[in-house]
Write an enzyme that holds these catalytic residues in place. Structure first.
Site, PDB file in Angstrom:
ATOM      1  CG  HIS A 183      -0.196   0.250   2.507  1.00 60.05           C
ATOM      2  ND1 HIS A 183       0.392  -0.764   3.213  1.00 60.05           N
ATOM      3  CD2 HIS A 183       0.072   1.380   3.202  1.00 60.05           C
ATOM      4  CE1 HIS A 183       0.973  -0.269   4.287  1.00 60.05           C
ATOM      5  NE2 HIS A 183       0.798   1.035   4.303  1.00 60.05           N
TER       6      HIS A 183
HETATM    7  C1  UD1 Z   1      -1.320   5.688   6.064  1.00 61.12           C
HETATM    8  C2  UD1 Z   1       0.111   6.142   6.392  1.00 61.12           C
HETATM    9  C3  UD1 Z   1       1.069   4.993   6.158  1.00 61.12           C
HETATM   10  C4  UD1 Z   1       0.627   3.749   6.908  1.00 61.12           C
HETATM   11  C5  UD1 Z   1      -0.806   3.414   6.525  1.00 61.12           C
HETATM   12  C6  UD1 Z   1      -1.289   2.214   7.310  1.00 61.12           C
HETATM   13  C7  UD1 Z   1       0.570   8.534   5.939  1.00 61.12           C
HETATM   14  C8  UD1 Z   1       1.279   9.460   5.023  1.00 61.12           C
HETATM   15  N1  UD1 Z   1       0.536   7.256   5.525  1.00 61.12           N
HETATM   16  O1  UD1 Z   1      -1.339   5.379   4.676  1.00 61.12           O
HETATM   17  O2  UD1 Z   1       2.361   5.364   6.603  1.00 61.12           O
HETATM   18  O3  UD1 Z   1       1.488   2.676   6.562  1.00 61.12           O
HETATM   19  O4  UD1 Z   1      -1.632   4.538   6.831  1.00 61.12           O
HETATM   20  O5  UD1 Z   1      -2.474   1.718   6.781  1.00 61.12           O
HETATM   21  O6  UD1 Z   1       0.095   8.929   6.969  1.00 61.12           O
HETATM   22  N2  UD1 Z   1      -9.163   5.154   2.961  1.00 61.12           N
HETATM   23  C9  UD1 Z   1     -10.311   4.441   3.141  1.00 61.12           C
HETATM   24  N3  UD1 Z   1     -10.736   4.217   4.416  1.00 61.12           N
HETATM   25  C10 UD1 Z   1     -10.071   4.666   5.492  1.00 61.12           C
HETATM   26  C11 UD1 Z   1      -8.883   5.400   5.300  1.00 61.12           C
HETATM   27  C12 UD1 Z   1      -8.440   5.627   4.029  1.00 61.12           C
HETATM   28  O7  UD1 Z   1     -10.953   4.007   2.195  1.00 61.12           O
HETATM   29  O8  UD1 Z   1     -10.501   4.407   6.631  1.00 61.12           O
HETATM   30  C13 UD1 Z   1      -8.664   5.369   1.581  1.00 61.12           C
HETATM   31  C14 UD1 Z   1      -8.928   6.741   1.044  1.00 61.12           C
HETATM   32  O9  UD1 Z   1      -9.207   6.618  -0.302  1.00 61.12           O
HETATM   33  C15 UD1 Z   1      -7.590   7.433   1.228  1.00 61.12           C
HETATM   34  C16 UD1 Z   1      -6.612   6.293   1.038  1.00 61.12           C
HETATM   35  O10 UD1 Z   1      -7.267   5.157   1.565  1.00 61.12           O
HETATM   36  O11 UD1 Z   1      -7.421   8.467   0.341  1.00 61.12           O
HETATM   37  C17 UD1 Z   1      -5.298   6.482   1.750  1.00 61.12           C
HETATM   38  O12 UD1 Z   1      -5.494   6.744   3.131  1.00 61.12           O
HETATM   39  P1  UD1 Z   1      -4.444   7.638   3.956  1.00 61.12           P
HETATM   40  O13 UD1 Z   1      -4.820   7.663   5.372  1.00 61.12           O
HETATM   41  O14 UD1 Z   1      -4.195   8.919   3.256  1.00 61.12           O
HETATM   42  O15 UD1 Z   1      -3.069   6.875   3.794  1.00 61.12           O
HETATM   43  P2  UD1 Z   1      -2.708   5.321   3.880  1.00 61.12           P
HETATM   44  O16 UD1 Z   1      -2.377   4.876   2.507  1.00 61.12           O
HETATM   45  O17 UD1 Z   1      -3.720   4.560   4.658  1.00 61.12           O
END
Ligand code: UD1
Length: 360
Positions: free
Chosen positions: A203
């Protein structure tokens, strides 16, 4: 002692499971959930399974670009800290929630304690690397998982007090492994046999946000020599949905079973029963080591260098041939050295926070 803990996403919920209950033995803890992760499968299930106290405050910040998300967290955290005036703000790891918590604390003149301080990949293109460096230099108490992290902070002349405490994720993995063994039915549910499959997670923005890198990841998964279980993180799912031909290729890849993200116990069970882990996660590299499963890391560098030195982790980036070579190499014989504090890190964090706040 009055601590405000800022958490917001999956790895932080796991880390809090090693620390929150211990802090509450000796002081008062208020937890603020930023809302960076909001889906039940990335958030709620971890509170339920790991017995973490429910958040006292939920900021509901949600998704966005790093700057937008961090800015909204900061704006929401400021009044919370001004109202609560805790003795210390506690943050974990390297995510946007970590940086926002640290910056909000420092700006409100509340000392910040950073658990998992000093980790470095030396790759500033990773959002996590930026978060780590900035958080460490805003923190008063730098609590390190490994001697390498301590050295990194010494080299950077970080201003805070540096302590080696071990790794809090190790506490959780060691505590919950027997429970996962007992309770999880994940092997049956995913139709795999003990030792006969690979577990995959991917991811990182660096692997999935770039279309060419995502294509290389899919090609690598198509070429695996064993069945594989791949719980798909929402970021990866979103990138695949935006590239339907890659999503179709992956759905048709022989032996690859795509699933929703897993809870902690099912993940631990599937990990400990797998032949090997393929991952670009940081935490999962450690967890594989702790349960004695070889790790193949889908990056060209790692913060967890001691797993490489111990011979249990190999860096293959997204190269299918290197992956096959890594999978063919047996792990070292004999006992694994204890790299991450032996399950006592949470206690050390509690004691250091208590002595730090008592001195002020
Ligand atoms: C974040 C952390 C990463 C960590 C990961 C663990 C940062 C920069 N990155 O990445 O270091 O390894 O968490 O999982 O902080 N989304 C959902 N549901 C949710 C949350 C997110 O569908 O509950 C989707 C959204 O489309 C969002 C994307 O996932 O845009 C990414 O979520 P985000 O929290 O920005 O970063 P992660 O890739 O989860």
């Amino acid at each position: 002692m009055r601590i405000t803990t800022v958490i917001g996403n999956r790895p932080q919920f796991v880390k809090a499971a090693a620390v929150s209950s211990r802090l509450r033995e000796v002081g008062e803890e208020t937890t603020i959930h930023t809302g960076q992760h909001y889906d039940d499968e990335l958030s709620g299930i971890f509170f339920a399974e790991l017995g973490i106290p429910l958040p006292d405050r939920e900021l509901g910040v949600g998704s966005g670009t790093s700057s937008d998300q961090t800015a909204r967290m900061l704006a929401a955290l400021e009044p919370e800290l001004v109202a609560a005036r805790p003795d210390l703000v506690l943050v974990y790891g390297d995510t946007n929630s970590t940086l926002a918590g640290a910056l909000a604390g420092a700006q409100a003149s509340v000392p910040v304690a950073h658990v998992e301080a000093g980790m470095r990949s030396f790759d500033r293109s990773m959002p996590e690397e930026l978060n780590r460096v900035l958080t460490d230099h805003a923190s008063a108490l730098l609590l390190c998982s490994t001697p390498t992290a301590v050295n990194n902070l010494e080299r950077e002349s970080a201003a805070g007090e540096v302590h080696l405490v071990g790794d809090v994720m190790a506490d959780v993995a060691l505590t919950f492994a027997p429970l996962a063994e007992d309770r999880s039915r994940a092997l049956v549910e995913h139709g795999v046999e003990e030792g006969e499959y690979l577990l995959v997670t991917a991811h990182r923005a660096g692997n999935v946000d770039d279309r060419r890198r995502l294509e290389r990841l899919v090609a690598l998964l198509e070429s695996l020599p064993l069945p594989a279980v791949f719980p798909v993180h929402p970021r990866t799912r979103a990138r695949l949905e935006a590239a339907p031909e890659l999503a179709d290729r992956l759905a048709g890849a022989p032996g690859v079973r795509l699933t929703r993200p897993l809870g902690y116990l099912d993940f631990l069970k599937l990990l400990s029963s797998s032949r090997a882990l393929l991952t670009d996660s940081g935490g999962a590299q450690k967890e594989a080591y702790l349960v004695g499963v070889p790790c193949v890391t889908l990056r060209d560098r790692t913060e967890w260098v001691e797993t490489i030195d111990a011979g249990w982790n190999q860096l293959v980036d997204l190269d299918p041939e290197a992956t096959r070579g890594a999978l063919d190499r047996p792990p070292p014989a004999g006992d694994r050295p204890e790299l991450y504090g032996g399950g006592r890190a949470g206690e050390r964090v509690r004691d250091l926070l208590a002595s730090y706040t008592a001195r002020r």
